[in-house]
Design an enzyme around this catalytic site. Structure first.
Site, PDB file in Angstrom:
ATOM      1  N   LYS A  60       0.793  -1.232   0.000  1.00  0.00           N
ATOM      2  CA  LYS A  60       0.000   0.000   0.000  1.00  0.00           C
ATOM      3  C   LYS A  60       0.827   1.284   0.000  1.00  0.00           C
ATOM      4  CE  LYS A  60      -4.461  -1.196   0.180  1.00  0.00           C
ATOM      5  NZ  LYS A  60      -5.510  -0.611  -0.676  1.00  0.00           N
ATOM      6  N   SER A 315       0.471  -9.951  -0.562  1.00  0.00           N
ATOM      7  CA  SER A 315       0.240  -8.504  -0.535  1.00  0.00           C
ATOM      8  C   SER A 315       0.515  -7.842   0.805  1.00  0.00           C
ATOM      9  CB  SER A 315      -1.200  -8.196  -0.966  1.00  0.00           C
ATOM     10  OG  SER A 315      -2.130  -8.841  -0.111  1.00  0.00           O
TER      11      SER A 315
END
Length: 422
Positions: A60, A315
């Protein structure tokens, strides 16, 4: 065709490459590792893109920093604001401190404490954290009000071209580092920013690569939107996979995903939990639920990926150790090894001993026992949790219960009863 897609979405490969250049001294160039255990298990070459090793332990930061860095002084004079289930907040907090911009960060009150602590650590005096509501969507609504009332620039976690371009740099690194042709890229989907960015890049640079998006079964926002061919808002979601539990994907990300994705898979939360435990026990990888989803999906792709080169994007690795007991239990329930019953013991002397000696199998283990009535326990039913060694032991156990006259309710098979009692 690719140029038309770029023109429609305003996400260009050139923007992803510019983001890659802008981020090269800010983010960690995470490794692309071949995993021998997974490769052998699925009879293919499985490579893990380790975004769990990123500076904020998720991808992110790429989109957040790329977006905030490009804001002019007019747009940052009153600070910025964002909504996040945890990982975007960390990326924004890190960026705020690096760029010396004040940020207000709205997070669901259900966010794991570990993620809240990390936001505090990365942002320090440059961020204020507000916990509100139960879901990302609740936090999003409050963040939008703050943006309007305080004239703060809103940093969207996924539905923004600069954020998408930043996330797309994961794809740049994969293709730069790969020494083989990539047949499949598998990535988790929350709002859709990661798969949109990576998908845009691969669609242009490696169009033969198949792109698979993975959502949790309890929050199928993209899957359902594709079924209805429009962005839909889910009424109810399972919040367990906090990094991907959104009720609604973005308009931009939905449009991009429609053009670049080959498939969207739904993976049960229990399967994700099994994968988290296997990654930790077999590879010493700490993956959060959303981070493990791409690997969890391989069971459902087994036939088509045989002999192929497959990249799974891990992720994120922001997992709270306090959740491990829940993760273990969800895994065991999914694997058919943990069962709960409401048992009405016959009103005869020695009934409980008979249950223990003649009903339980030699490897069955009671790991929970409590009477459902506070008073008159001897005449009340009991909630009994039983752990099995192998799932095949379940039917014989139930048969022995019935044969011995123990009336039971199978709690696992009644979702309302399960959520009430367990």
């Amino acid at each position: 065709m690719k140029q038309t897609i770029n023109e429609v979405h305003n996400v260009f490969v050139e923007d992803i490459l510019k983001a890659h250049h802008l981020l090269k001294d800010v983010v960690t160039h995470t490794p692309l590792q071949k995993n021998e255990q997974l490769s052998e298990k699925y009879e293919c070459n499985v490579y893990l893109k380790r975004e769990d090793q990123q500076v904020v332990r998720s991808f992110k930061i790429r989109g957040a920093f790329n977006k905030i860095k490009q804001l002019d002084s007019e747009k940052t004079k009153n600070g910025i604001v964002c909504a996040s289930a945890g990982n975007h907040a960390q990326g924004v907090a890190y960026s705020c401190r690096q760029l010396k911009i004040h940020g207000k960060i709205f997070m669901p009150s259900t966010t794991p404490r570990q993620k809240v602590s990390q936001v505090e650590l990365f942002g320090k005096e440059y961020v204020d954290i507000i916990l509100t509501g139960d879901t990302f969507d609740d936090a999003y609504q409050k963040a939008m009000i703050s943006s309007e009332e305080e004239s703060r620039t809103f940093i969207h976690p996924f539905d923004d071209v600069d954020v998408i371009a930043g996330q797309g740099t994961v794809g740049v690194e994969i293709l730069n580092d790969a020494d083989v042709d990539i047949d499949y890229v598998v990535a988790s989907v929350g709002g859709g920013g990661l798969i949109s960015g990576v998908g845009t890049y691969f669609h242009a640079i490696s169009p033969s690569t198949k792109l698979i998006g993975v959502e949790p079964e309890g929050a199928p926002a993209l899957y359902q939107s594709r079924v209805e061919n429009k962005v839909v808002s889910l009424e109810k979601i399972d919040k367990f996979v906090d990094g991907a539990a959104v009720k609604k994907v973005g308009d931009k990300t939905f449009s991009i995903c429609n053009d670049v994705l080959d498939k969207v898979l739904l993976v049960p939360e229990g399967k994700i939990c099994t994968t988290i435990l296997e990654l930790y026990n077999e590879n010493a990888i700490v993956a959060e639920p959303a981070g493990a989803m791409s690997i969890a999906s391989l069971d459902f792709l087994r036939d088509e990926i045989k002999g192929k080169n497959v990249v799974c994007i891990v992720s994120g690795g922001n997992n709270d150790i306090g959740r491990m007991q829940e993760i273990k239990e969800r895994s065991m329930i999914y694997e058919g090894l943990q069962h709960y019953f409401i048992v009405n013991f016959p009103q005869r002397a020695g009934a409980l001993r008979e249950f223990l000696v003649e009903v339980l199998g030699p490897t069955d283990d009671i790991n929970r026992f409590e009477y459902t009535k506070k008073n008159n326990k001897d005449n009340g039913p009991a909630l009994v949790g039983i752990e099995l060694k192998q799932k095949e032991d379940y039917e014989p156990l139930v048969k022995r219960m019935k044969k011995k006259g123990f009336f039971v309710t199978e709690v696992n098979k009644d979702s309302n009863l399960f959520h009430l009692l367990i």
